[in-house]
Design a protein around this motif. Structure first.
Motif, PDB file in Angstrom:
ATOM      1  N   LEU A   1      16.153  92.932  17.373  1.00 54.85           N
ATOM      2  CA  LEU A   1      17.326  93.251  18.051  1.00 54.85           C
ATOM      3  C   LEU A   1      18.236  93.852  17.309  1.00 54.85           C
ATOM      4  O   LEU A   1      18.854  94.749  17.711  1.00 54.85           O
ATOM      5  N   THR A   2      18.435  93.477  16.010  1.00 50.71           N
ATOM      6  CA  THR A   2      19.456  94.036  15.178  1.00 50.71           C
ATOM      7  C   THR A   2      19.147  95.393  14.881  1.00 50.71           C
ATOM      8  O   THR A   2      19.840  96.112  14.790  1.00 50.71           O
ATOM      9  N   GLY A   3      17.686  95.850  14.403  1.00 52.57           N
ATOM     10  CA  GLY A   3      17.255  97.063  14.148  1.00 52.57           C
ATOM     11  C   GLY A   3      17.476  97.831  15.132  1.00 52.57           C
ATOM     12  O   GLY A   3      17.666  99.295  15.080  1.00 52.57           O
ATOM     13  N   LEU A   4      17.390  97.498  16.580  1.00 52.58           N
ATOM     14  CA  LEU A   4      17.295  98.408  17.781  1.00 52.58           C
ATOM     15  C   LEU A   4      18.799  98.438  18.197  1.00 52.58           C
ATOM     16  O   LEU A   4      19.014  99.247  19.135  1.00 52.58           O
ATOM     17  N   GLY A   5      19.623  97.840  17.668  1.00 54.47           N
ATOM     18  CA  GLY A   5      21.220  97.681  18.358  1.00 54.47           C
ATOM     19  C   GLY A   5      21.309  96.909  19.455  1.00 54.47           C
ATOM     20  O   GLY A   5      22.359  97.513  20.197  1.00 54.47           O
TER      21      GLY A   5
END
Length: 272
Positions: free
Chosen positions: A69-73
């Motif tokens: 989720l962090t990597g995809l924003g």
């Protein structure tokens, strides 16, 4: 209290239904009362929404990895992340996750939740073999629409409590990594039948760290052993995990045995 174990399918059919194992906790025994197939997602949603009290273990992931989720924003709050995710098509899920993996080094393609390694479960972003990402995409919105309570993640009707379960965790405790099931009829072998027989026998003897034993009648035992897909047995394994959680609640644990430091974005597999 009605206890429920659910072997979930993101594309159920008459041939491959969602299977519910219904039972009750009587002392240290989990008594299997019924095995109920549901061959559509709509039927599953109606079952969830019916006004009755239960605690259930559901074999589908309830959250995505924080790293993903962090990597995809994407949103880093559980309800918002699920709302965003359910707005995608399965094709968009596949394309987005494939692109995420393609940008990562070999050996670390998939992002994991904290619960995956202790549970031995597949990453919830995996879209093939098994397609658990689609299971989350299909199943969690139905839980929310039915208004059920997801401890540590979402406040809903406290009479209907859904927990993430994983039958492989309990099965490996009893028979290691022996294969006991296959959806392909040609691979539903005598060896897999023997593994199911040992697994069921050990459940009936209570040979698990959960401290619970399974009670089934002769017809139920035959149904569990003759199901080469393992779906009925997987539902029963989830039923045992739900029973353990319900016993934790009876002992005063408002989180149904989930760890106090559980990531409220990712969720956790009960008993892991």
């Amino acid at each position: 209290m009605l206890l429920v174990g659910c072997d979930f399918s993101s594309s159920p059919s008459r041939r491959k239904p969602i299977v519910l194992a219904l039972g009750a906790l009587q002392g240290g025994s989990v008594v299997l009362q019924d095995l109920q197939p549901l061959d559509t997602l709509a039927a599953f949603g109606r079952w969830l929404a019916a006004p009755r009290a239960w605690v259930g273990g559901f074999d589908l992931p309830f959250g995505l990895p924080r790293e993903l989720l962090t990597g995809l924003g994407w949103p880093l709050e559980w309800a918002s992340s699920i709302a965003h995710y359910r707005g995608l098509t399965r094709a968009q899920v596949r394309e987005t996750f494939a692109a995420f993996c393609a940008a990562r080094p070999a050996g670390a393609k998939l992002a994991h939740r904290a619960t995956d390694r202790p549970a031995g479960s597949s990453p919830s972003m995996k879209w093939v073999n098994p397609p658990v990402a689609y299971m989350l995409h299909a199943g969690v919105p139905l839980l929310l629409e039915a208004g059920v309570h997801l401890p540590g993640l979402h406040a809903g009707d406290p009479r209907r409590v859904a927990l993430e379960a994983y039958p492989g965790l309990l099965a490996r405790e009893l028979i290691g990594r022996r294969s006991y099931k296959s959806d392909a009829r040609a691979r539903q072998t005598a060896d897999r039948h023997a593994a199911r027989t040992e697994l069921l026998g050990r459940l009936e003897c209570g040979d698990t760290r959960l401290g619970l034993r399974l009670t089934v009648d002769a017809a139920q035992r035959t149904a569990l052993l003759d199901d080469g897909s393992g779906d009925r047995l997987d539902a029963v394994l989830c039923l045992l995990q739900a029973a353990w959680a319900w016993r934790c609640r009876q002992q005063g644990d408002l989180r149904y045995g989930l760890p106090p430091d559980m990531d409220p974005l990712e969720g956790w597999i009960v008993t892991a």
